[in-house]
Design a protein around this motif. Structure first.
Motif, PDB file in Angstrom:
ATOM      1  N   ALA A 104     -23.208 -35.034  19.721  1.00 56.01           N
ATOM      2  CA  ALA A 104     -23.455 -33.818  20.566  1.00 56.01           C
ATOM      3  C   ALA A 104     -23.100 -34.184  21.980  1.00 56.01           C
ATOM      4  CB  ALA A 104     -25.195 -33.690  20.705  1.00 56.01           C
ATOM      5  N   TRP A 108     -20.847 -31.268  23.807  1.00 55.11           N
ATOM      6  CA  TRP A 108     -21.338 -30.668  24.813  1.00 55.11           C
ATOM      7  C   TRP A 108     -21.281 -31.501  26.134  1.00 55.11           C
ATOM      8  CZ3 TRP A 108     -23.701 -30.200  20.062  1.00 55.11           C
ATOM      9  CH2 TRP A 108     -23.371 -28.871  19.383  1.00 55.11           C
ATOM     10  N   VAL A 112     -26.661 -30.406  26.496  1.00 60.79           N
ATOM     11  CA  VAL A 112     -27.328 -29.676  25.325  1.00 60.79           C
ATOM     12  C   VAL A 112     -28.321 -28.777  25.324  1.00 60.79           C
ATOM     13  CG1 VAL A 112     -27.322 -29.767  22.813  1.00 60.79           C
ATOM     14  CG2 VAL A 112     -26.239 -31.528  24.117  1.00 60.79           C
TER      15      VAL A 112
END
Length: 202
Positions: A104, A108, A112
């Protein structure tokens, strides 16, 4: 120290079973004194699935070993543990290498975001009408630099982007914290679930 070590040993085995602390990776800490700040942190180089109550090192507010009679080095990220405890008032700080957190953070890098999910309640926010962001900060071997990155991303919380008790270290792992061991565990498990969801639906 023994009580703190016993508590961290239990959590270490739990997270090892999840696959979040493979081998010697990751580190956990609990505050044993607030003024001056002292934390018990897992010792460096210890297999986390085999951690015992004796496998902890005392560190001060800078992350340095605080017991001159103990030759064991604290974990490499000890300085960030003490920094987070000092800045947030946390009583426990947990760092693991959960894969979805790393993925993640890679996808991003600006953080996130989550909104309208029941699991947000476990991070201290409403399930609906609130957008939260788990920040992502660069990975750095100097914990003083890492602390500055933490301050830049975490501390400017606002009503629109409120505080979240977790931060992703890019290409590394995730830190989560709470008032005590139980709260830190809850925040870590919920943050990891949210990140797993984000990765799964991308």
């Amino acid at each position: 120290m023994r009580e703190a070590g016993a508590a961290l040993a239990v959590e270490s085995r739990r997270f090892s079973e999840y696959g979040w602390m493979r081998g010697t990776s990751g580190n956990l800490s609990v505050v044993v004194n607030r003024d001056p700040l002292l934390l018990a942190v897992t010792a460096s180089g210890v297999e986390k699935s085999e951690l015992t109550e004796h496998d902890v090192v005392l560190i001060d507010e800078t992350g340095r070993a605080a017991d001159p009679a103990d030759p064991r080095p604290p974990s490499a990220e000890a300085g960030l543990h003490s920094h987070i405890a000092a800045r947030t008032g946390a009583g426990a700080v947990f760092h693991v290498h959960a894969l979805d957190a790393v993925v993640a953070g890679h996808r991003w890098p600006e953080g996130v975001e989550f909104r309208d999910m029941e699991m947000l309640k476990g991070l201290g926010h409403r399930a609906h009408g609130t957008t939260i962001r788990i920040p992502v900060i660069p990975n750095h071997q100097d914990m003083r630099v890492e602390g500055e990155c933490f301050d830049a991303e975490y501390l400017p919380a606002t009503d629109l982007v409120p505080e979240v008790p977790a931060v992703i270290i890019a290409n590394h792992g995730i830190h989560a914290w709470g008032a005590d061991v139980a709260a830190a565990r809850r925040h870590l498990e919920i943050a990891e679930w949210l990140l797993r969801f984000a990765v799964a639906i991308r």
